[in-house]
Scaffold this motif. Sequence first.
Motif, PDB file in Angstrom:
ATOM      1  N   UNK A  75       1.025  -1.576  -0.137  1.00 28.77           N
ATOM      2  CA  UNK A  75      -0.125  -0.171  -0.117  1.00 28.77           C
ATOM      3  C   UNK A  75       1.065   1.390  -0.375  1.00 28.77           C
ATOM      4  N   UNK A  76       2.200   1.208   0.613  1.00 33.60           N
ATOM      5  CA  UNK A  76       2.439   2.553   1.117  1.00 33.60           C
ATOM      6  C   UNK A  76       3.255   2.341  -0.577  1.00 33.60           C
ATOM      7  N   UNK A  77       4.408   1.520  -1.047  1.00 40.04           N
ATOM      8  CA  UNK A  77       4.662   1.510  -1.973  1.00 40.04           C
ATOM      9  C   UNK A  77       4.110   2.324  -2.718  1.00 40.04           C
ATOM     10  N   UNK A  78       2.365   1.865  -3.159  1.00 39.13           N
ATOM     11  CA  UNK A  78       2.019   1.914  -4.495  1.00 39.13           C
ATOM     12  C   UNK A  78       1.903   3.286  -4.202  1.00 39.13           C
ATOM     13  N   UNK A  79       1.173   4.034  -3.390  1.00 38.66           N
ATOM     14  CA  UNK A  79       0.998   5.376  -3.126  1.00 38.66           C
ATOM     15  C   UNK A  79       2.361   5.931  -3.481  1.00 38.66           C
ATOM     16  N   UNK A  80       3.727   5.993  -2.978  1.00 39.81           N
ATOM     17  CA  UNK A  80       4.936   6.747  -3.672  1.00 39.81           C
ATOM     18  C   UNK A  80       4.825   6.164  -5.152  1.00 39.81           C
ATOM     19  N   UNK A  81       4.895   5.234  -5.836  1.00 40.13           N
ATOM     20  CA  UNK A  81       5.201   5.202  -7.206  1.00 40.13           C
ATOM     21  C   UNK A  81       3.690   5.787  -8.127  1.00 40.13           C
ATOM     22  N   UNK A  82       3.123   5.621  -7.998  1.00 39.58           N
ATOM     23  CA  UNK A  82       2.141   6.804  -8.403  1.00 39.58           C
ATOM     24  C   UNK A  82       1.944   7.695  -8.329  1.00 39.58           C
ATOM     25  N   UNK A  83       2.877   8.667  -6.909  1.00 43.82           N
ATOM     26  CA  UNK A  83       3.164   9.384  -7.035  1.00 43.82           C
ATOM     27  C   UNK A  83       4.570   9.766  -7.477  1.00 43.82           C
TER      28      UNK A  83
END
Length: 294
Positions: A278-286
Amino acid sequence: MTYVRKAVIPAAGLGTRFLPATKAQPKEMLPVVDKPAIQYVVEEAVRSGIDDILIITGRGKKAIEDHFDRNVELEADLHAKGKDSLLAEVLDLSGLADIHYVRQGEALGLGHAVATARKHVGDQPFAVMLGDDIMDEHSTVLAEMIEVHQSRGAAAVIACKQFPLEEISAYGSIAYEQASPRLLKVTSIVEKPKPADAPSTWGVMGRYVFTPAIFESIDRTSPGSGGEIQLTDAIGGLLPDLDVYGYTFDEGRYDIGSKLDYLRATVELALARDDLGPEFRRWLAGYVREQGIA
């Protein structure tokens, strides 16, 4: 037929595609997120019902043995600091399976590496799993290949994946007859053909199930380019008298011998984790938005 309980993992290669990272460490120990690549392979074997693993090593590969061995000092330190979850992970490594090691004295090809397992395998069927290919934890390819071996009485079952014709020269390629929706009966096999000479676009991947008949075929196989004995040629040597099947699949595999696929494996396997995803996905999307990547 005897159920497959043994696996052989050739791990004697030099890993030149990842220099300088592999100058002083085995390529099989390169981390994918927080586990070395070879651990993914061992865990896949265990999930498939295998409990006896032989790793073929060479010079400079001691780190592999150390990884699956006990480390009493580390365990004591983790216990003293109350890091129980990490301690459990470390302890689990040494109990995954019965893991043995033998050294391949000379780099004479994959066929030669597999032949060094002859005494350990004896008269039992076994799997061969290449450390360059890792599968995600939901993959059932190897387990299903073992079932094909059982049900068909095959001398060999090989994993096959389709590739664009321009990429097939990086793999062994098969000619075949369709045996079932997922199963191909192999009629011939060629190692790394030019696209114009490829019998099909089905490429042979790094999972195999063999009977000991493969050892006799390796003995009959002449060395090819560079004096190496190709496993593909030995598989071809089985075809006149014995059945060889290709088990087809199309997802869940990463070629970590390729730098781009290594990066893809790291990203996709991290995204699949409950603790990181979840946290990695948010960073990657940003990051993707910031870079203007479509």
